[in-house]
Design a protein around this motif. Structure first.
Motif, PDB file in Angstrom:
ATOM      1  N   GLN A  33       0.865  -1.184   0.000  1.00  8.59           N
ATOM      2  CA  GLN A  33       0.000   0.000   0.000  1.00  8.59           C
ATOM      3  C   GLN A  33       0.903   1.237   0.000  1.00  8.59           C
ATOM      4  O   GLN A  33       1.946   1.253   0.651  1.00  8.59           O
ATOM      5  CB  GLN A  33      -0.878   0.032   1.259  1.00  8.59           C
ATOM      6  CG  GLN A  33      -1.771  -1.160   1.432  1.00  8.59           C
ATOM      7  CD  GLN A  33      -3.121  -0.985   0.752  1.00  8.59           C
ATOM      8  OE1 GLN A  33      -3.332  -0.038   0.009  1.00  8.59           O
ATOM      9  NE2 GLN A  33      -4.031  -1.888   1.014  1.00  8.59           N
ATOM     10  N   VAL A  35       1.952   4.815   1.123  1.00  9.44           N
ATOM     11  CA  VAL A  35       1.791   5.892   2.110  1.00  9.44           C
ATOM     12  C   VAL A  35       2.426   7.112   1.462  1.00  9.44           C
ATOM     13  O   VAL A  35       3.644   7.204   1.333  1.00  9.44           O
ATOM     14  CB  VAL A  35       2.454   5.542   3.457  1.00  9.44           C
ATOM     15  CG1 VAL A  35       2.331   6.710   4.435  1.00  9.44           C
ATOM     16  CG2 VAL A  35       1.822   4.291   4.058  1.00  9.44           C
ATOM     17  N   LYS A  49      -7.842  -1.513   3.517  1.00 12.68           N
ATOM     18  CA  LYS A  49      -7.890  -0.677   2.314  1.00 12.68           C
ATOM     19  C   LYS A  49      -7.772   0.789   2.697  1.00 12.68           C
ATOM     20  O   LYS A  49      -8.278   1.218   3.742  1.00 12.68           O
ATOM     21  CB  LYS A  49      -9.224  -0.874   1.575  1.00 12.68           C
ATOM     22  CG  LYS A  49      -9.477  -2.296   1.107  1.00 12.68           C
ATOM     23  CD  LYS A  49      -8.544  -2.705  -0.014  1.00 12.68           C
ATOM     24  CE  LYS A  49      -8.835  -4.131  -0.470  1.00 12.68           C
ATOM     25  NZ  LYS A  49      -7.797  -4.649  -1.349  1.00 12.68           N
ATOM     26  N   LYS A  50      -7.142   1.543   1.809  1.00 10.55           N
ATOM     27  CA  LYS A  50      -6.993   2.978   2.051  1.00 10.55           C
ATOM     28  C   LYS A  50      -8.364   3.644   2.073  1.00 10.55           C
ATOM     29  O   LYS A  50      -9.225   3.326   1.256  1.00 10.55           O
ATOM     30  CB  LYS A  50      -6.124   3.609   0.973  1.00 10.55           C
ATOM     31  CG  LYS A  50      -5.650   5.008   1.323  1.00 10.55           C
ATOM     32  CD  LYS A  50      -4.626   5.495   0.332  1.00 10.55           C
ATOM     33  CE  LYS A  50      -3.486   6.162   1.055  1.00 10.55           C
ATOM     34  NZ  LYS A  50      -2.431   6.593   0.169  1.00 10.55           N
ATOM     35  N   SER A  51      -8.535   4.552   3.024  1.00  9.30           N
ATOM     36  CA  SER A  51      -9.806   5.251   3.171  1.00  9.30           C
ATOM     37  C   SER A  51      -9.520   6.750   3.261  1.00  9.30           C
ATOM     38  O   SER A  51      -8.390   7.187   3.081  1.00  9.30           O
ATOM     39  CB  SER A  51     -10.535   4.750   4.417  1.00  9.30           C
ATOM     40  OG  SER A  51     -11.812   5.310   4.497  1.00  9.30           O
ATOM     41  N   SER A  52     -10.552   7.485   3.543  1.00 10.24           N
ATOM     42  CA  SER A  52     -10.402   8.927   3.765  1.00 10.24           C
ATOM     43  C   SER A  52     -11.076   9.255   5.089  1.00 10.24           C
ATOM     44  O   SER A  52     -11.880   8.465   5.610  1.00 10.24           O
ATOM     45  CB  SER A  52     -11.075   9.708   2.635  1.00 10.24           C
ATOM     46  OG  SER A  52     -12.476   9.486   2.661  1.00 10.24           O
ATOM     47  N   GLU A  88      -2.926   9.442   6.888  1.00 12.54           N
ATOM     48  CA  GLU A  88      -3.462   8.457   5.945  1.00 12.54           C
ATOM     49  C   GLU A  88      -4.036   7.289   6.743  1.00 12.54           C
ATOM     50  O   GLU A  88      -3.407   6.807   7.684  1.00 12.54           O
ATOM     51  CB  GLU A  88      -2.382   8.001   4.976  1.00 12.54           C
ATOM     52  CG  GLU A  88      -1.908   9.160   4.104  1.00 12.54           C
ATOM     53  CD  GLU A  88      -0.948   8.753   3.017  1.00 12.54           C
ATOM     54  OE1 GLU A  88      -1.203   7.726   2.350  1.00 12.54           O
ATOM     55  OE2 GLU A  88       0.060   9.460   2.841  1.00 12.54           O
ATOM     56  N   PHE A  90      -6.040   3.442   6.857  1.00 12.75           N
ATOM     57  CA  PHE A  90      -6.353   2.162   6.217  1.00 12.75           C
ATOM     58  C   PHE A  90      -7.311   1.417   7.135  1.00 12.75           C
ATOM     59  O   PHE A  90      -7.034   1.250   8.330  1.00 12.75           O
ATOM     60  CB  PHE A  90      -5.077   1.355   5.989  1.00 12.75           C
ATOM     61  CG  PHE A  90      -4.097   2.046   5.081  1.00 12.75           C
ATOM     62  CD1 PHE A  90      -4.063   1.774   3.727  1.00 12.75           C
ATOM     63  CD2 PHE A  90      -3.215   3.012   5.584  1.00 12.75           C
ATOM     64  CE1 PHE A  90      -3.173   2.422   2.883  1.00 12.75           C
ATOM     65  CE2 PHE A  90      -2.325   3.671   4.756  1.00 12.75           C
ATOM     66  CZ  PHE A  90      -2.306   3.380   3.394  1.00 12.75           C
ATOM     67  N   SER A 101      -3.522   3.926  11.021  1.00  9.84           N
ATOM     68  CA  SER A 101      -3.333   5.267  10.469  1.00  9.84           C
ATOM     69  C   SER A 101      -1.876   5.700  10.607  1.00  9.84           C
ATOM     70  O   SER A 101      -1.169   5.286  11.534  1.00  9.84           O
ATOM     71  CB  SER A 101      -4.264   6.278  11.137  1.00  9.84           C
ATOM     72  OG  SER A 101      -3.987   6.384  12.505  1.00  9.84           O
TER      73      SER A 101
END
Length: 201
Positions: A33, A35, A49-52, A88, A90, A101
């Motif tokens: 992933q 960063v 999974k990457k999120s916001s 960031e 996840f 994070s």
């Protein structure tokens, strides 16, 4: 001539094969992933999974298990949002309460003495507000770790709110003239310490 050609083909095959990167055993259940603020792809557990911040806030808002702590969690996310690109997140696909994070900080040269300073910062400053919501924490671990060129402070807590419990692990990492935090939130006491192997070199 045939023998020379055969040797050439064999050497080419072997060199192509050796170009394939072997995944280290500790990363076998992981995916790469990105960063972004580290400008580095790292191995994180499969299923994350990457999120916001917006998507994370929505998951909390729509949770059927909303309680008094929800307001605090949303306020904390709003503070993160103000940091812009310096954080960031996840999230585990089937359970947002399990998340990882990364948060960029100011560069600090870490030593063993930093453990006490970091614990003091967490317990006497950053955790105070959540305690007013009824959150209790028991420190399980606090130590200094060395991973090749990286220096790490690890602090781990069992966090409880009524019958709910979550394991909260904070890593403060100095790597290649950058200092950043990794925060692991897990319902199953998994601190994913192997992630630090990404920063050995």
């Amino acid at each position: 001539m045939k023998n020379i050609l055969l040797i050439f083909i064999l050497i080419t095959f072997i060199s192509c094969k050796s170009d394939k990167k072997e995944i280290a055993p500790e990363f076998k259940d992981s995916n790469l992933q990105l960063v972004e603020f580290l400008e580095k792809k790292i191995y994180l557990p499969k299923g994350f999974k990457k999120s916001s911040i917006e998507m994370f806030a929505e998951l909390i808002e729509n949770s059927p298990n909303k309680n008094e702590l929800t307001e605090y969690e949303l306020r904390k996310l709003e503070n993160f949002k103000k940091m812009g690109e310096s954080i960031e997140i996840f999230i585990q696909e089937d359970n947002y309460r399990n998340n990882i994070s990364f948060q960029l900080g100011d560069y600090v040269q870490l030593t063993k003495e930093a453990v006490e300073v970091y614990v003091d910062l967490l317990e006497n400053h950053l955790f105070v507000e959540s305690e007013s919501f009824g959150v209790e924490r028991k420190r399980l671990e606090s130590k200094f770790l060395s991973y090749g060129n990286s220096k790490v402070v690890k602090v781990k807590y069992l966090q409880t709110f009524g019958v709910e419990k979550i394991y909260l692990t904070q890593y403060l990492v100095t790597y290649k003239l950058k200092t950043f935090g990794i925060i692991i939130s897990s319902e199953t006491d998994n601190d994913y310490q192997y992630i630090l192997n990404n920063f050995k070199k």
